[in-house]
Design a protein around this motif. Structure first.
Motif, PDB file in Angstrom:
ATOM      1  N   HIS A 143       0.837  -1.203   0.000  1.00 50.11           N
ATOM      2  CA  HIS A 143       0.000   0.000   0.000  1.00 50.11           C
ATOM      3  C   HIS A 143       0.867   1.246   0.000  1.00 50.11           C
ATOM      4  CE1 HIS A 143      -3.392  -2.603   0.857  1.00 50.11           C
ATOM      5  NE2 HIS A 143      -2.749  -3.096   1.900  1.00 50.11           N
ATOM      6  N   LYS A 144       0.372   2.289  -0.601  1.00 47.70           N
ATOM      7  CA  LYS A 144       1.097   3.560  -0.628  1.00 47.70           C
ATOM      8  C   LYS A 144       1.161   4.142   0.779  1.00 47.70           C
ATOM      9  CE  LYS A 144       1.285   8.009  -3.007  1.00 47.70           C
ATOM     10  NZ  LYS A 144       0.647   8.888  -4.029  1.00 47.70           N
ATOM     11  N   VAL A 145       2.323   4.718   1.121  1.00 47.82           N
ATOM     12  CA  VAL A 145       2.498   5.358   2.419  1.00 47.82           C
ATOM     13  C   VAL A 145       2.886   6.816   2.191  1.00 47.82           C
ATOM     14  CG1 VAL A 145       3.157   3.234   3.605  1.00 47.82           C
ATOM     15  CG2 VAL A 145       4.920   4.655   2.573  1.00 47.82           C
ATOM     16  N   PRO A 146       2.608   7.714   3.147  1.00 44.70           N
ATOM     17  CA  PRO A 146       2.862   9.144   2.963  1.00 44.70           C
ATOM     18  C   PRO A 146       4.312   9.550   3.242  1.00 44.70           C
ATOM     19  CG  PRO A 146       1.843   8.800   5.092  1.00 44.70           C
ATOM     20  CD  PRO A 146       1.902   7.438   4.426  1.00 44.70           C
ATOM     21  N   LEU A 147       5.260   8.678   2.894  1.00 40.21           N
ATOM     22  CA  LEU A 147       6.683   8.943   3.120  1.00 40.21           C
ATOM     23  C   LEU A 147       7.476   8.469   1.904  1.00 40.21           C
ATOM     24  CD1 LEU A 147       7.198   7.659   6.801  1.00 40.21           C
ATOM     25  CD2 LEU A 147       6.993  10.032   6.058  1.00 40.21           C
ATOM     26  N   PRO A 148       8.695   8.977   1.711  1.00 38.02           N
ATOM     27  CA  PRO A 148       9.535   8.471   0.629  1.00 38.02           C
ATOM     28  C   PRO A 148       9.857   6.990   0.841  1.00 38.02           C
ATOM     29  CG  PRO A 148      10.402  10.548   1.482  1.00 38.02           C
ATOM     30  CD  PRO A 148       9.335  10.099   2.436  1.00 38.02           C
ATOM     31  N   VAL A 149       9.826   6.218  -0.225  1.00 34.85           N
ATOM     32  CA  VAL A 149      10.122   4.790  -0.146  1.00 34.85           C
ATOM     33  C   VAL A 149      11.044   4.404  -1.300  1.00 34.85           C
ATOM     34  CG1 VAL A 149       9.192   2.449  -0.028  1.00 34.85           C
ATOM     35  CG2 VAL A 149       7.823   4.360   0.808  1.00 34.85           C
ATOM     36  N   VAL A 150      12.084   3.648  -0.977  1.00 37.87           N
ATOM     37  CA  VAL A 150      12.967   3.081  -1.993  1.00 37.87           C
ATOM     38  C   VAL A 150      13.014   1.577  -1.771  1.00 37.87           C
ATOM     39  CG1 VAL A 150      15.319   2.976  -2.903  1.00 37.87           C
ATOM     40  CG2 VAL A 150      14.352   5.179  -2.206  1.00 37.87           C
ATOM     41  N   GLY A 151      12.832   0.809  -2.840  1.00 34.67           N
ATOM     42  CA  GLY A 151      12.861  -0.642  -2.741  1.00 34.67           C
ATOM     43  C   GLY A 151      14.094  -1.214  -3.419  1.00 34.67           C
ATOM     44  N   ILE A 152      14.726  -2.184  -2.785  1.00 36.00           N
ATOM     45  CA  ILE A 152      15.853  -2.905  -3.381  1.00 36.00           C
ATOM     46  C   ILE A 152      15.340  -4.286  -3.771  1.00 36.00           C
ATOM     47  CG2 ILE A 152      18.190  -3.778  -3.048  1.00 36.00           C
ATOM     48  CD1 ILE A 152      18.539  -1.703  -0.817  1.00 36.00           C
ATOM     49  N   SER A 153      15.279  -4.529  -5.089  1.00 39.05           N
ATOM     50  CA  SER A 153      14.747  -5.802  -5.600  1.00 39.05           C
ATOM     51  C   SER A 153      13.332  -6.060  -5.096  1.00 39.05           C
ATOM     52  CB  SER A 153      15.672  -6.973  -5.205  1.00 39.05           C
ATOM     53  OG  SER A 153      16.981  -6.765  -5.667  1.00 39.05           O
ATOM     54  N   SER A 154      12.547  -5.009  -4.941  1.00 38.22           N
ATOM     55  CA  SER A 154      11.199  -5.194  -4.404  1.00 38.22           C
ATOM     56  C   SER A 154      10.165  -5.411  -5.509  1.00 38.22           C
ATOM     57  CB  SER A 154      10.786  -3.976  -3.575  1.00 38.22           C
ATOM     58  OG  SER A 154      10.576  -2.853  -4.399  1.00 38.22           O
ATOM     59  N   HIS A 155      10.448  -4.922  -6.717  1.00 37.35           N
ATOM     60  CA  HIS A 155       9.547  -5.073  -7.868  1.00 37.35           C
ATOM     61  C   HIS A 155       8.140  -4.574  -7.546  1.00 37.35           C
ATOM     62  CE1 HIS A 155      12.557  -7.446 -10.042  1.00 37.35           C
ATOM     63  NE2 HIS A 155      12.817  -8.003  -8.880  1.00 37.35           N
ATOM     64  N   SER A 156       8.051  -3.573  -6.706  1.00 40.85           N
ATOM     65  CA  SER A 156       6.752  -3.052  -6.296  1.00 40.85           C
ATOM     66  C   SER A 156       6.224  -2.061  -7.321  1.00 40.85           C
ATOM     67  CB  SER A 156       6.865  -2.369  -4.929  1.00 40.85           C
ATOM     68  OG  SER A 156       5.627  -1.830  -4.546  1.00 40.85           O
ATOM     69  N   LYS A 157       4.931  -2.134  -7.575  1.00 43.49           N
ATOM     70  CA  LYS A 157       4.287  -1.207  -8.504  1.00 43.49           C
ATOM     71  C   LYS A 157       3.516  -0.116  -7.758  1.00 43.49           C
ATOM     72  CE  LYS A 157       3.849  -4.604 -12.243  1.00 43.49           C
ATOM     73  NZ  LYS A 157       4.706  -5.600 -11.599  1.00 43.49           N
ATOM     74  N   THR A 158       3.732  -0.018  -6.459  1.00 46.19           N
ATOM     75  CA  THR A 158       3.064   0.983  -5.649  1.00 46.19           C
ATOM     76  C   THR A 158       3.520   2.384  -6.052  1.00 46.19           C
ATOM     77  OG1 THR A 158       2.971  -0.552  -3.789  1.00 46.19           O
ATOM     78  CG2 THR A 158       2.603   1.779  -3.297  1.00 46.19           C
ATOM     79  N   PRO A 159       2.600   3.321  -6.308  1.00 46.05           N
ATOM     80  CA  PRO A 159       2.982   4.688  -6.695  1.00 46.05           C
ATOM     81  C   PRO A 159       3.839   5.350  -5.619  1.00 46.05           C
ATOM     82  CG  PRO A 159       0.632   4.327  -7.075  1.00 46.05           C
ATOM     83  CD  PRO A 159       1.130   3.143  -6.311  1.00 46.05           C
ATOM     84  N   GLY A 160       4.814   6.143  -6.060  1.00 42.91           N
ATOM     85  CA  GLY A 160       5.641   6.893  -5.128  1.00 42.91           C
ATOM     86  C   GLY A 160       6.894   6.181  -4.693  1.00 42.91           C
ATOM     87  N   LEU A 161       7.122   4.985  -5.214  1.00 45.73           N
ATOM     88  CA  LEU A 161       8.275   4.197  -4.786  1.00 45.73           C
ATOM     89  C   LEU A 161       9.337   4.158  -5.884  1.00 45.73           C
ATOM     90  CD1 LEU A 161       8.273   0.892  -2.855  1.00 45.73           C
ATOM     91  CD2 LEU A 161       9.455   0.949  -5.044  1.00 45.73           C
ATOM     92  N   THR A 162      10.596   4.272  -5.490  1.00 44.70           N
ATOM     93  CA  THR A 162      11.715   4.111  -6.420  1.00 44.70           C
ATOM     94  C   THR A 162      12.288   2.708  -6.257  1.00 44.70           C
ATOM     95  OG1 THR A 162      12.324   6.455  -6.338  1.00 44.70           O
ATOM     96  CG2 THR A 162      14.004   4.924  -7.089  1.00 44.70           C
ATOM     97  N   ASN A 163      12.341   1.956  -7.354  1.00 44.98           N
ATOM     98  CA  ASN A 163      12.865   0.590  -7.320  1.00 44.98           C
ATOM     99  C   ASN A 163      14.316   0.558  -7.768  1.00 44.98           C
ATOM    100  OD1 ASN A 163      10.818  -1.452  -6.565  1.00 44.98           O
ATOM    101  ND2 ASN A 163       9.644  -0.526  -8.228  1.00 44.98           N
ATOM    102  N   VAL A 164      15.171  -0.072  -6.972  1.00 39.11           N
ATOM    103  CA  VAL A 164      16.556  -0.341  -7.352  1.00 39.11           C
ATOM    104  C   VAL A 164      16.601  -1.813  -7.750  1.00 39.11           C
ATOM    105  CG1 VAL A 164      18.933  -0.498  -6.523  1.00 39.11           C
ATOM    106  CG2 VAL A 164      17.504   1.431  -5.841  1.00 39.11           C
ATOM    107  N   VAL A 165      16.798  -2.085  -9.031  1.00 40.36           N
ATOM    108  CA  VAL A 165      16.626  -3.455  -9.535  1.00 40.36           C
ATOM    109  C   VAL A 165      17.753  -3.859 -10.473  1.00 40.36           C
ATOM    110  CG1 VAL A 165      14.118  -3.650  -9.291  1.00 40.36           C
ATOM    111  CG2 VAL A 165      15.067  -2.480 -11.269  1.00 40.36           C
ATOM    112  N   LEU A 166      17.924  -5.165 -10.590  1.00 33.68           N
ATOM    113  CA  LEU A 166      18.903  -5.753 -11.489  1.00 33.68           C
ATOM    114  C   LEU A 166      18.240  -6.056 -12.828  1.00 33.68           C
ATOM    115  CD1 LEU A 166      21.928  -6.895 -11.212  1.00 33.68           C
ATOM    116  CD2 LEU A 166      20.811  -9.131 -11.230  1.00 33.68           C
ATOM    117  N   ASP A 167      19.008  -6.002 -13.904  1.00 33.92           N
ATOM    118  CA  ASP A 167      18.521  -6.389 -15.222  1.00 33.92           C
ATOM    119  C   ASP A 167      18.529  -7.916 -15.299  1.00 33.92           C
ATOM    120  OD1 ASP A 167      18.103  -6.980 -17.897  1.00 33.92           O
ATOM    121  OD2 ASP A 167      19.323  -5.320 -18.642  1.00 33.92           O
ATOM    122  N   HIS A 168      17.403  -8.532 -15.000  1.00 35.29           N
ATOM    123  CA  HIS A 168      17.338  -9.993 -14.937  1.00 35.29           C
ATOM    124  C   HIS A 168      17.409 -10.639 -16.319  1.00 35.29           C
ATOM    125  CE1 HIS A 168      16.754 -10.757 -10.650  1.00 35.29           C
ATOM    126  NE2 HIS A 168      16.120  -9.611 -10.631  1.00 35.29           N
TER     127      HIS A 168
END
Length: 357
Positions: A143-168
């Motif tokens: 779920h979207k939260v009212p704070l900055p969010v960064v995901g590492i390998s999270s593959h999340s499609k939640t708006p407002g999140l920056t994903n750090v991902v590998l080219d699989h």
């Protein structure tokens, strides 16, 4: 000096005002120096040195609560991870910790162990502790939260999140091309468990690239990992079971390095050897991969750099909330060839296959 008398007589924690009086400076100037504000560039080196020396002498501690009320920033972030163990998480967390330490940020780390209820509850619990943002490691934010969010390998499609991902896709191409060029055609594959957010993306890439290269993904040679484990136990039992059913394969592409280590042990425990009988390739390039026997061929994720970059992105978003931010930051994998893969023996070559010598 009046301020000096107050400090020597008070016997109480030194306030910003008292420290400023002692130095004969304005509280604003002292605050700018101690907080290393950009404006501090205009203050002389001698004044900065006096401020820091006095703060150290009188053990001045800033009123963090007052600063939090003023800026609404606590310099604290929440890290939500599946679990903390050696291997993948060690590499990622080292990068995260080093950057946050450099920037003066503290962090709360919580492990959800793959439990949906904890994944759901932790963001709110951490917000109740006034964190400024979240790092989601191998965990999908639901779920979207009212704070900055960064995901590492999270593959999340939640708006407002920056994903750090590998080219699989590139990772799968490197691994499968390596095995193909060594002559392997009958390859066993591991699909990651539902507890790992990388599982689906990695498996889709493997299936797609295998078809592109000309490798058949045979259902009878596919292992679907079920355990929520980050130890060699992840790979040992399923590979033993596979070997009990069939030995008609010459290589295994494992989900990660710890599973690969378990797979090699399973191969050896039934009287076969790696890579003479079966080649094994891992994923991640954890520290032990280079020192295991045989040394493990693997796909390297730049884990430390991914952790560092994710922490940097999060701090930037916290400190500059109105600035634009990327939806995703991609990292390139690297094939690391060691001792656990080799060309197939002539007597193990399947009819019609090209055997490497």
């Amino acid at each position: 000096m009046t301020g000096k008398k107050k400090i020597s007589e008070a016997g109480k924690p030194v306030t910003l005002k008292i420290l400023a009086e002692y130095l004969d400076l304005s509280p604003a100037t002292v605050s700018i120096v101690l907080n290393d504000s950009p404006v501090a560039k205009s203050i002389s080196a001698a004044t900065k040195e006096r401020v820091h020396a006095a703060a150290k002498k009188f053990e001045y501690r800033p009123n963090l609560h007052a600063r939090m009320l003023r800026t609404r920033v606590t310099n604290t972030v929440g890290l939500i991870v599946p679990e903390v163990s050696e291997g993948y998480f060690t590499g990622v967390m080292l990068g995260v910790e080093q950057y946050l330490l450099q920037e003066g940020f503290l962090y709360f780390t919580v492990s959800h162990l793959g439990r949906p209820d904890l994944i759901e509850e932790y963001p709110q619990l951490l917000m109740n502790r006034s964190v400024d943002g979240f790092l989601m490691v191998n965990t999908e934010l639901k779920h979207k939260v009212p704070l900055p969010v960064v995901g590492i390998s999270s593959h999340s499609k939640t708006p407002g999140l920056t994903n750090v991902v590998l080219d699989h896709n590139r990772a799968a191409k490197m691994a499968l091309r390596h095995l193909y060029d060594l002559g392997h055609r009958r390859i066993a594959f591991m699909k990651g468990s539902k507890y790992v957010s990388d599982s689906a993306a990695r498996w889709e890439a493997i299936v797609s690239i295998a078809q592109e290269i000309g490798i058949t993904v045979r259902p009878e040679l596919c292992i679907h990992l079920e355990k929520n484990s980050w130890s060699p136990e992840l790979g040992y039992p399923p590979v033993r079971e596979l070997l009990a059913r069939t030995r008609d394969f010459t290589a295994i592409f494992c989900f990660n390095d710890t599973a690969a280590i378990g797979a090699i042990r399973a191969i050896e425990d039934v009287g076969l050897s790696c890579p003479r009988d079966i080649s094994v390739i891992g994923f991640d390039d954890i520290i032990v991969a280079e020192y295991y026997n045989p040394r493990l061929t693997t796909i390297r994720q730049p884990l430390h750099k991914m952790g560092w970059t994710a922490a940097q992105l999060l701090v930037n978003r916290i400190q500059s909330p109105d600035e634009p931010y990327p939806d995703a930051v991609w990292f390139e994998p690297e094939l690391v060839v060691r001792e656990s893969t080799a060309g197939i023996r002539e007597d193990r070559a399947v009819k019609g296959q090209k055997t490497k010598h």
